[in-house]
Scaffold this active site. Structure first.
Site, PDB file in Angstrom:
ATOM      1  CG  LEU A 186     -10.976  -1.916  31.312  1.00  0.00           C
ATOM      2  CD1 LEU A 186     -10.113  -0.801  31.881  1.00  0.00           C
ATOM      3  CD2 LEU A 186     -12.007  -2.379  32.336  1.00  0.00           C
ATOM      4  CG  HIS A 188     -14.917   3.981  28.032  1.00  0.00           C
ATOM      5  ND1 HIS A 188     -13.925   3.128  27.582  1.00  0.00           N
ATOM      6  CD2 HIS A 188     -15.337   3.470  29.204  1.00  0.00           C
ATOM      7  CE1 HIS A 188     -13.755   2.155  28.456  1.00  0.00           C
ATOM      8  NE2 HIS A 188     -14.597   2.338  29.459  1.00  0.00           N
ATOM      9  CB  ALA A 240      -7.600  -2.708  29.947  1.00  0.00           C
ATOM     10  CG  HIS A 273     -13.704   1.886  19.319  1.00  0.00           C
ATOM     11  ND1 HIS A 273     -14.475   2.466  20.300  1.00  0.00           N
ATOM     12  CD2 HIS A 273     -12.489   1.690  19.892  1.00  0.00           C
ATOM     13  CE1 HIS A 273     -13.764   2.612  21.400  1.00  0.00           C
ATOM     14  NE2 HIS A 273     -12.550   2.143  21.176  1.00  0.00           N
ATOM     15  CG  ASN A 307      -6.750   5.823  24.087  1.00  0.00           C
ATOM     16  OD1 ASN A 307      -6.663   5.661  22.865  1.00  0.00           O
ATOM     17  ND2 ASN A 307      -6.842   4.809  24.937  1.00  0.00           N
ATOM     18  CG  HIS A 323      -7.413   1.968  20.958  1.00  0.00           C
ATOM     19  ND1 HIS A 323      -7.494   3.119  21.711  1.00  0.00           N
ATOM     20  CD2 HIS A 323      -8.564   1.290  21.203  1.00  0.00           C
ATOM     21  CE1 HIS A 323      -8.635   3.138  22.382  1.00  0.00           C
ATOM     22  NE2 HIS A 323      -9.306   2.031  22.090  1.00  0.00           N
ATOM     23  CG  LEU A 324      -4.436   3.078  14.084  1.00  0.00           C
ATOM     24  CD1 LEU A 324      -4.532   4.103  12.960  1.00  0.00           C
ATOM     25  CD2 LEU A 324      -3.986   1.724  13.535  1.00  0.00           C
ATOM     26  NE  ARG A 325      -2.321   1.121  22.121  1.00  0.00           N
ATOM     27  CZ  ARG A 325      -3.397   1.171  22.889  1.00  0.00           C
ATOM     28  NH1 ARG A 325      -4.062   2.300  23.056  1.00  0.00           N
ATOM     29  NH2 ARG A 325      -3.818   0.099  23.507  1.00  0.00           N
ATOM     30  CE  LYS A 372     -14.094   6.599  23.433  1.00  0.00           C
ATOM     31  NZ  LYS A 372     -13.129   5.544  23.264  1.00  0.00           N
ATOM     32  CG  HIS A 419     -15.979  -0.256  23.975  1.00  0.00           C
ATOM     33  ND1 HIS A 419     -16.592   0.301  25.063  1.00  0.00           N
ATOM     34  CD2 HIS A 419     -14.810   0.409  23.815  1.00  0.00           C
ATOM     35  CE1 HIS A 419     -15.844   1.268  25.533  1.00  0.00           C
ATOM     36  NE2 HIS A 419     -14.744   1.354  24.788  1.00  0.00           N
ATOM     37  CG  HIS A 448      -1.933  -2.722  25.921  1.00  0.00           C
ATOM     38  ND1 HIS A 448      -1.587  -1.476  26.417  1.00  0.00           N
ATOM     39  CD2 HIS A 448      -3.277  -2.715  25.815  1.00  0.00           C
ATOM     40  CE1 HIS A 448      -2.691  -0.758  26.597  1.00  0.00           C
ATOM     41  NE2 HIS A 448      -3.729  -1.486  26.239  1.00  0.00           N
ATOM     42  CG  ASP A 481     -11.847  -1.182  22.181  1.00  0.00           C
ATOM     43  OD1 ASP A 481     -11.059  -0.258  21.957  1.00  0.00           O
ATOM     44  OD2 ASP A 481     -12.211  -1.507  23.315  1.00  0.00           O
TER      45      ASP A 481
END
Ligand code: DOR
Ligand code: ZN
Length: 349
Positions: A221, A138, A265, A15, A43, A17-19, A101, A176, A253, A249
């Site tokens: 979150l 989620h 978050a 899980h 996302n 997030h690489l953006r 997802k 998560h 940011h 996760d």
């Protein structure tokens, strides 16, 4: 004598997030340095909802991968109520998508295009079940009248429990998981059910958000919960139960967007995650179960081979790790355990 070094099969991150763009370029090396594969969350500002968008995003990830690295991104499809089922199935069949997802609309970062009710996509879920494509959930309700600390438990009661019974063969990953109720659900659910657990939910509880003042870098979150939940997560993660596996996760940011009137978050832990997990298993006297959690249970659930290379973990006094990562747009705070890091990780080549 206490174990000082440990060699394990190279882990994956189930899980992540690489953006995109400059952030992708800045954060990817930390993951690629250690992890063999990562389940990449969809996302983005414009969510990844088609096979075409996933192929393009994967190409951008490959471009940002450090030379010589054989890191492999596994792509996910962001479920929406208007998704094209044929595109989803073809994307899975062709190996472009590894999973779908599920974001409840409004639950978290870039989730506005998510789903407004599980039942609204039951037709898609039937399809996922029939082709064996996992759904990554989620698990929080978004109702403003449900206390933010109860949103996971209420989701289990209202949504996940019924879903598990309605679609008995659907492969479900409860992403998560953050509560004792979540752990109980995963342990006792019938059918193919698993959960990922983050390093931060294993290491800190909700007090960390209010430690001497408001701490935006401890905000993620689902939100951190009270100590009894952290203990339940630690017991589950370190138990050896194959239903629980790694999923950091890691969610970068920029500092200025977290230290803000309405802070984002997400906790960026990619550089420290594996060391943190080792520390947790060490503290629980369960180092013998670390490799299962980080490197075997995930591939088994996804019917994938384990990685061939290995990672060495070394115990050390107060491992140093930069507190921040620079990007061309600003800096990102790195998650560090409150009492310092006691394990470092290195990929064997
Ligand atoms: O804290 C979080 N950050 N939780 C999520 O579910 C999304 C993530 C993000 O993308 O920033
Ligand atoms: Zn996430």
């Amino acid at each position: 004598m206490a174990v000082e070094t440990l060699t394990i099969t190279r882990p994956d991150d189930w899980h992540l997030h690489l953006r995109d763009d400059a952030m992708l370029a800045a954060v990817l090396p930390a993951t690629a340095e250690i992890f063999g594969r990562a389940m990449v969350m969809p996302n983005l500002k414009v969510p990844v909802t088609t096979a075409r968008a996933a192929a393009d995003y994967r190409a951008r990830i490959h471009k940002a991968t450090p030379p010589g690295s054989n890191f492999k991104p596994l792509m996910t499809c962001y479920l929406t109520e208007s998704l094209d089922p044929a595109d989803l199935a073809a994307g899975y069949r062709d190996g472009l998508f590894s999973a779908a997802k599920y974001y409840p609309a409004g639950a978290t970062t870039n989730s506005a295009a998510g789903v407004t009710g599980m039942r609204r996509i039951y037709r898609l879920l039937d399809l996922l079940q029939s082709i064996g494509m996992p759904i990554l959930i989620h698990g929080e309700v978004v109702d403003k009248d449900v206390d933010v600390f109860d949103r996971e438990a209420v989701f289990i009661e209202r949504v996940l429990g019924p879903l598990r019974l309605d679609l008995p063969a659907l492969k479900i990953v409860f992403e998560h998981v953050t509560t004792a109720e979540g752990v109980d659900f995963v342990e006792s659910a019938s059918g193919p059910t698993a959960a990922t657990i983050t390093p931060h939910h294993l290491m800190i509880n909700r007090n960390a958000m209010f430690d001497g003042g408001l701490r935006p870098h401890a905000y993620c979150l689902p939100v951190l919960k009270r100590e009894r939940h952290r203990r339940a997560l630690r017991a589950a993660a370190t138990s050896g139960n194959p239903r629980f596996f790694i999923g950091t996760d890691s969610a970068p940011h920029l500092r200025n967007l977290k230290e803000h009137d309405c802070g984002c978050a997400g906790i960026f832990n990619a550089p420290t995650a594996l060391g943190c997990y080792a520390q947790v298993f060490d503290e629980e006297n369960r180092l013998e179960n670390l490799e299962g959690f980080t490197s075997h249970h995930g591939p088994a659930f996804y019917s994938l081979p384990v990685n061939e290379s290995r990672v060495v973990l070394t115990r050390a006094v107060d491992v140093q790790c930069p507190q921040e990562l620079s990007t061309s747009m600003g800096t990102v705070r790195v998650f560090l355990p409150p009492g310092g890091m006691s394990w470092r990780a290195r990929l064997l080549i």
